[in-house]
Design a protein around this motif. Structure first.
Motif: not given
Length: 300
Positions: A94, A115, A118-119, A121-122, A125
């Motif tokens: 994170r 991508e 997002t897929t 390690h959501p 930021e």
């Protein structure tokens, strides 16, 4: 003697980055008065003035403030890394990942990076800044970026460089050009035509040097900082250009087509590089970004 706190450093760095106490307070979710008081206490603790205020209510760091901000960012990042290591113990990654990327490389590396995070390690930021190599490397040195993605011939030697993938120089030609069906193109067969060069330092100068090193003289027709403009000029048959990142399609803005052919001449080696501050331990999220790009690039 008053102590320096993490809260003071966090507010101070936000003010330096945003150029405004009001904006920094909003970003840190505190009142403007709390942010101002924290910075005032910080200046008392270090014994020097860190910020100067103008009549327009803008603030800027003093020379001491610039130096302190760089150290403060390092401290804040190390604290975040320590928290992450204890909290996750090898689990979810994170935090904020700030990536700088050169304008021409951005379409190649930014979408797959977004991508991936997002897929996979959501909780990370991811933010990115596009710009000229010199400006991005200055932001990296100042601690405003965690990672910069540049071509090797754009990088400065004082920063650490990690190779992502090698690239080969290509000539961009209109689809109907006399050399469009060739497997590769010799510079001597093209230099008498107008060249349309990317006007983002040091790209144009480097291309001129590359051609001159082959004993040839380049005929510069036009320069543009916009690759779409360059493709459109070339697509209309008005000149040729060079490219390292080759799009999947040769369509131009106005519906014409260009083709890309490898340069047959021996040219200086070039590569996509991950550029990071020298001598610093890389956060996990930066390592993950580099490894993700290494995985996707060979597939291109």
């Amino acid at each position: 003697m008053p102590e320096v706190t993490l809260r003071q450093m966090r507010y101070f760095v936000a003010i330096v980055d945003l150029g405004s106490v009001t904006a920094a307070a909003a970003a840190c979710h505190v009142s403007q008065g709390a942010a101002s008081m924290a910075v005032a206490d910080l200046e008392k603790a270090v014994g020097v003035t860190l910020l100067v205020r103008s009549r327009s209510r803008k603030v800027a760091p003093t020379a001491a403030g610039v130096e302190f901000a760089a150290h403060a960012r390092t401290v804040l990042e190390q604290v975040e890394e320590a928290q992450e290591a204890v909290r996750d113990q090898g689990g979810a990654i994170r935090g904020l990942l700030r990536v700088g990327v050169s304008l021409t490389m951005s379409p190649r590396v930014v979408p797959p990076l977004i991508e991936h995070f997002t897929t996979e390690h959501p909780l990370v930021e991811l933010s990115f800044v596009e710009g000229a190599p010199d400006a991005l490397q200055e932001q990296l040195r100042a601690g405003r970026l965690d990672l910069a993605l540049l071509y090797s011939w754009q990088t400065d030697p004082d920063l650490e460089q990690i190779q992502i993938a090698s690239v080969r120089l290509h000539v961009m030609l209109p689809a109907g050009h006399r050399l469009a069906d060739q497997d590769s193109v010799w510079l001597r067969d093209i230099v008498d035509e107008p060249a349309v060069l990317l006007d983002v330092p040091p790209t144009a100068e480097r291309m001129i040097t590359t051609v001159e090193s082959a004993g040839l003289a380049i005929k510069v027709g036009w320069r543009s900082a916009n690759m779409d403009t360059i493709r459109t000029i070339v697509g209309r048959g008005l000149g040729y250009s060079f490219a390292n990142s080759i799009p999947a399609t040769g369509a131009t803005f106005d519906g014409h087509k260009v083709v890309y052919k490898p340069v047959a001449d021996k040219t200086p080696a070039n590569a996509i590089m991950a550029v990071v501050p020298a001598g610093q331990k890389l956060p996990r999220r930066v390592k993950v970004a580099i490894n993700a790009l290494k995985t996707t690039e060979p597939q291109r």
